[in-house]
Design a protein around this motif. Structure first.
Motif, PDB file in Angstrom:
ATOM      1  N   CYS A 121       0.848  -1.192   0.000  1.00 31.18           N
ATOM      2  CA  CYS A 121       0.000   0.000   0.000  1.00 31.18           C
ATOM      3  C   CYS A 121       0.886   1.245   0.000  1.00 31.18           C
ATOM      4  CB  CYS A 121      -0.895   0.020   1.235  1.00 31.18           C
ATOM      5  SG  CYS A 121      -2.091  -1.322   1.312  1.00 31.18           S
ATOM      6  N   VAL A 175      -6.723   4.066  -6.222  1.00 33.20           N
ATOM      7  CA  VAL A 175      -8.019   4.079  -5.541  1.00 33.20           C
ATOM      8  C   VAL A 175      -8.498   5.523  -5.397  1.00 33.20           C
ATOM      9  CG1 VAL A 175      -9.291   3.389  -3.483  1.00 33.20           C
ATOM     10  CG2 VAL A 175      -7.382   1.991  -4.290  1.00 33.20           C
ATOM     11  N   THR A 176      -9.699   5.802  -5.899  1.00 27.56           N
ATOM     12  CA  THR A 176     -10.281   7.136  -5.838  1.00 27.56           C
ATOM     13  C   THR A 176     -11.764   7.036  -5.468  1.00 27.56           C
ATOM     14  OG1 THR A 176     -11.177   7.331  -8.091  1.00 27.56           O
ATOM     15  CG2 THR A 176      -8.802   7.718  -7.830  1.00 27.56           C
ATOM     16  N   LYS A 177     -12.410   8.179  -5.427  1.00 32.35           N
ATOM     17  CA  LYS A 177     -13.876   8.254  -5.428  1.00 32.35           C
ATOM     18  C   LYS A 177     -14.256   9.333  -6.439  1.00 32.35           C
ATOM     19  CE  LYS A 177     -18.002   7.072  -4.039  1.00 32.35           C
ATOM     20  NZ  LYS A 177     -18.612   5.848  -4.607  1.00 32.35           N
ATOM     21  N   GLU A 206      -8.167   1.687 -12.070  1.00 33.14           N
ATOM     22  CA  GLU A 206      -8.813   2.498 -11.041  1.00 33.14           C
ATOM     23  C   GLU A 206      -9.907   1.701 -10.345  1.00 33.14           C
ATOM     24  OE1 GLU A 206     -10.799   6.970 -10.706  1.00 33.14           O
ATOM     25  OE2 GLU A 206     -11.054   5.809 -12.559  1.00 33.14           O
ATOM     26  N   TYR A 207      -9.917   1.770  -9.019  1.00 35.24           N
ATOM     27  CA  TYR A 207     -11.024   1.247  -8.213  1.00 35.24           C
ATOM     28  C   TYR A 207     -11.575   2.402  -7.384  1.00 35.24           C
ATOM     29  CZ  TYR A 207     -10.167  -3.831  -8.768  1.00 35.24           C
ATOM     30  OH  TYR A 207     -10.048  -5.115  -9.242  1.00 35.24           O
ATOM     31  N   TYR A 208     -12.870   2.434  -7.211  1.00 37.50           N
ATOM     32  CA  TYR A 208     -13.455   3.382  -6.263  1.00 37.50           C
ATOM     33  C   TYR A 208     -13.316   2.825  -4.850  1.00 37.50           C
ATOM     34  CZ  TYR A 208     -15.513   5.862 -10.255  1.00 37.50           C
ATOM     35  OH  TYR A 208     -15.699   6.565 -11.412  1.00 37.50           O
ATOM     36  N   ILE A 209     -13.156   3.714  -3.899  1.00 37.67           N
ATOM     37  CA  ILE A 209     -12.832   3.338  -2.530  1.00 37.67           C
ATOM     38  C   ILE A 209     -13.862   2.386  -1.927  1.00 37.67           C
ATOM     39  CG2 ILE A 209     -13.885   5.508  -1.719  1.00 37.67           C
ATOM     40  CD1 ILE A 209     -11.034   3.671   0.072  1.00 37.67           C
ATOM     41  N   MET A 212     -13.329  -0.975  -3.557  1.00 37.86           N
ATOM     42  CA  MET A 212     -12.037  -1.526  -3.135  1.00 37.86           C
ATOM     43  C   MET A 212     -12.127  -2.114  -1.736  1.00 37.86           C
ATOM     44  SD  MET A 212      -8.966  -1.967  -4.204  1.00 37.86           S
ATOM     45  CE  MET A 212      -7.406  -2.507  -3.520  1.00 37.86           C
ATOM     46  N   ILE A 228      -0.842  -0.841  -4.471  1.00 40.56           N
ATOM     47  CA  ILE A 228      -2.124  -0.145  -4.344  1.00 40.56           C
ATOM     48  C   ILE A 228      -1.837   1.284  -3.888  1.00 40.56           C
ATOM     49  CG2 ILE A 228      -4.408  -0.160  -3.298  1.00 40.56           C
ATOM     50  CD1 ILE A 228      -4.072  -3.144  -2.813  1.00 40.56           C
ATOM     51  N   SER A 230      -3.137   5.394  -3.236  1.00 43.12           N
ATOM     52  CA  SER A 230      -4.278   6.289  -3.036  1.00 43.12           C
ATOM     53  C   SER A 230      -3.856   7.543  -2.277  1.00 43.12           C
ATOM     54  CB  SER A 230      -5.413   5.575  -2.292  1.00 43.12           C
ATOM     55  OG  SER A 230      -6.612   6.338  -2.373  1.00 43.12           O
ATOM     56  N   LEU A 238      -7.672   2.009   4.115  1.00 40.67           N
ATOM     57  CA  LEU A 238      -7.512   0.750   3.384  1.00 40.67           C
ATOM     58  C   LEU A 238      -6.345  -0.083   3.907  1.00 40.67           C
ATOM     59  CD1 LEU A 238      -8.132   1.719  -0.348  1.00 40.67           C
ATOM     60  CD2 LEU A 238      -9.584   0.287   1.105  1.00 40.67           C
TER      61      LEU A 238
END
Length: 345
Positions: A121, A175-177, A206-209, A212, A228, A230, A238
């Motif tokens: 991370c 990882v975003t939103k 990309e994964y949304y939080i 994820m 990973i 963010s 996370l």
């Protein structure tokens, strides 16, 4: 000889600092340890606008690296910002890095289902919602600002992609939103896309939080051999969730790295309710100390400590209660110290 500041910390921090000193005493790495105070216990005695005394700042700024034992951050609005956040921002330590790794002999229930875990991370550590820009407008209204800059986003993204390349891994997860935080996470995602062009052999996704968080519980093995990445708050949460995959956060070690300085620390807090009981897991402390030695160029010492720690955990004889053993903090540290010294002899 490299000069290292050792912040003894709060709660169980001093006991963990002693555990690290036990290991260092056994292997005698060529470093100068300068012990310093910082944290809420110091602040409660002395007051002021910082939890770090001026003499500790002076020592940090004249050293090659810093090791921070756990410190307590009280939720009091009148309290200064945390020791970790203060040092990250002042010393521009933009990459908070936490390896998530299953150790043989300390397999968690989830690792017994999905197999061993191995991913990293990476968290932007100088801005976001931890920028410290908060206001109470009225008795009923408060505001916190989320600061995201292209410069900070690009440099931490570059660090993450470079780490993936060094490890021989081929994927970075960002990882975003961005569907909700369209502007601030838009800046972060654009930075990731720009940096990805410098690393054509590495995929990114990309994964949304929210998704994820679910996937780390539901399908955690899909992230093995991934980095990973963010923003500050998202990855703080996370990486704590990810710690549960490997048993507990006492197994998770961390580094805060900038271009010219680094601070190393266990990822967990000060656990004040266990203060003085000599029972907390020293794994994260000792492994982050080993990482610090390697950062300072003392690779044979750092590698010996890493190997010794893994061997002691695998044998399960001298481990703490959270790993199914009966050893005290000091006893586990002593076992690792003896093994590391033997490996170096």
């Amino acid at each position: 000889m490299p000069r290292v500041v050792l912040i003894r910390g709060d709660g169980t921090g001093p006991e963990l600092a002693e555990a690290l000193k036990t290991v260092f005493a056994a292997i005698s790495p060529p470093v100068e340890l300068v012990e310093c105070e910082a944290g809420s216990e110091w602040w409660s005695r002395h007051g002021g606008n910082s939890m770090i005394p001026p003499e500790t700042w002076e020592a940090i700024k004249s050293s090659d690296a810093c090791f921070k034992s756990p410190t307590t951050t009280p939720p009091d609005p009148k309290a200064p910002r945390s020791v970790a956040v203060s040092i990250r921002q002042e010393m521009d330590l933009y990459a908070n890095v936490r390896p998530i790794k299953t150790f043989k002999g300390a397999e968690s229930p989830l690792s017994q289902i999905f197999g061993p875990f191995d991913f990293v991370c990476v968290r932007e550590a100088t801005e976001g919602l931890y920028s410290g820009i908060e206001y109470r407008l009225t008795d009923d209204v408060s505001v916190a600002l989320r600061k995201i800059t292209r410069r900070s986003s690009e440099r931490v993204a570059r660090w993450a992609f470079r780490l993936a390349r060094e490890k021989g891994w081929n994927k970075v997860i960002a990882v975003t939103k961005r569907n909700i935080l369209k502007v601030s996470d838009g800046v972060f995602w654009e930075a990731v896309e720009n940096v990805a062009k410098e690393f054509p052999g590495i995929e990114y996704e990309e994964y949304y939080i929210d998704n994820m968080s679910q996937q780390l519980v539901k399908n955690p093995n899909r992230f093995n051999q991934n980095v990973i990445l963010s923003t500050n708050l998202f990855m703080d949460v996370l990486s704590e969730l990810a710690a549960g995959l490997v048993g507990n956060i006492g197994m998770v070690y961390a580094a805060n790295i900038g271009d010219r300085y680094a601070m190393f620390e266990p990822a967990h807090g000060s656990a004040p309710k266990y203060k003085g009981m000599d029972r907390v897991n020293p794994t994260a402390t000792i492994l982050s100390g080993a990482w610090m030695l390697k950062y300072l160029g003392l690779h044979k010492y750092g590698e010996a400590v890493e190997s010794a720690t893994e061997e002691v955990i695998a044998e399960k004889k001298d481990v703490t209660v959270d790993m199914g053993g009966t050893a005290k903090t000091s006893e586990m540290a002593a076992a690792i110290a003896r093994r590391a010294a033997s490996l170096l002899s």
